[in-house]
Design a protein around this motif. Structure first.
Motif, short mmCIF file in Angstrom:
data_model
loop_
_atom_site.label_atom_id
_atom_site.label_comp_id
_atom_site.label_asym_id
_atom_site.label_seq_id
_atom_site.Cartn_x
_atom_site.Cartn_y
_atom_site.Cartn_z
N UNK A 270 -115.96 14.96 42.96
CA UNK A 270 -115.33 15.60 44.11
C UNK A 270 -113.97 14.96 44.42
N UNK A 271 -113.90 13.63 44.36
CA UNK A 271 -112.62 12.95 44.59
C UNK A 271 -111.58 13.38 43.55
N UNK A 272 -111.99 13.44 42.30
CA UNK A 272 -111.06 13.85 41.24
C UNK A 272 -110.64 15.30 41.44
N UNK A 273 -111.58 16.16 41.78
CA UNK A 273 -111.23 17.57 41.99
C UNK A 273 -110.24 17.74 43.14
N UNK A 274 -110.40 16.97 44.22
CA UNK A 274 -109.44 17.01 45.31
C UNK A 274 -108.07 16.54 44.84
N UNK A 275 -108.04 15.45 44.07
CA UNK A 275 -106.77 14.93 43.56
C UNK A 275 -106.10 15.95 42.65
N UNK A 276 -106.85 16.57 41.74
CA UNK A 276 -106.29 17.56 40.83
C UNK A 276 -105.79 18.79 41.59
N UNK A 277 -106.50 19.19 42.62
CA UNK A 277 -106.05 20.32 43.43
C UNK A 277 -104.71 19.99 44.12
N UNK A 278 -104.60 18.76 44.64
CA UNK A 278 -103.34 18.34 45.25
C UNK A 278 -102.20 18.34 44.24
N UNK A 279 -102.48 17.86 43.03
CA UNK A 279 -101.46 17.88 41.99
C UNK A 279 -101.08 19.32 41.63
N UNK A 280 -102.07 20.19 41.54
CA UNK A 280 -101.80 21.59 41.25
C UNK A 280 -100.94 22.24 42.31
N UNK A 281 -101.21 21.94 43.58
CA UNK A 281 -100.38 22.49 44.67
C UNK A 281 -98.94 22.01 44.56
N UNK A 282 -98.73 20.85 43.95
CA UNK A 282 -97.38 20.32 43.76
C UNK A 282 -96.72 20.87 42.49
#
Length: 144
Positions: free
Chosen positions: A87-99
């Motif tokens: 879940x932590x990794x998925x949140x981080x990847x989603x944040x990177x994707x939004x960027x």
């Protein structure tokens, strides 16, 4: 369990978690000031997990405008195997994707078998076509 963006106030507890976790390779850049600077430069990509007010997981992630990097991920031993790291990794990847970041790298010590297995389970691919070369920069000698 709550997962939320990392704040500057979290940094001391995050560093304590990383220091207490086998397989996490901290460097001289992983100081309270260094991590705080990183979080300020990447305010939407690093996350923490809390249970009953206790910090039980954290990941430090960011980007250079082209590629994402997951620098550290740790979950306290008694909270592992519950999907929290994922879940932590998925949140981080989603944040990177939004960027607008479309590829993310993670460096894992060869001796960290559990870490290597985790990242492969997450879909990260081990590359054998590149080597990492590092050089410490003496800030006293850097050009102004």
């Amino acid at each position: 369990m709550q997962i939320r963006l990392m704040t500057l106030e979290d940094v001391p507890r995050v560093l304590a978690l990383w220091r207490a976790t086998d397989g996490i390779g901290l460097s001289d850049a992983d100081t309270p000031d260094g991590v705080a600077r990183f979080v300020m430069r990447n305010p939407e990509t690093s996350w923490v997990a809390e249970a009953n007010g206790q910090l039980v997981g954290a990941t430090l992630a960011g980007h250079d405008g082209r590629r994402g990097f997951l620098h550290h991920l740790a979950v306290q031993a008694e909270f592992r195997r519950r999907g929290l790291g994922r879940a932590l990794v998925e949140h981080a990847l989603a944040g990177l994707g939004r960027a607008g970041i479309r590829k993310c790298h993670v460096l894992v010590f060869r001796s960290n078998r559990g870490g290597r297995e985790f990242w492969q389970e997450m879909g990260f691919h081990l590359r054998d076509d590149i080597d990492v070369h590092s050089l410490a920069i003496d800030v006293r000698d850097s050009a102004d």
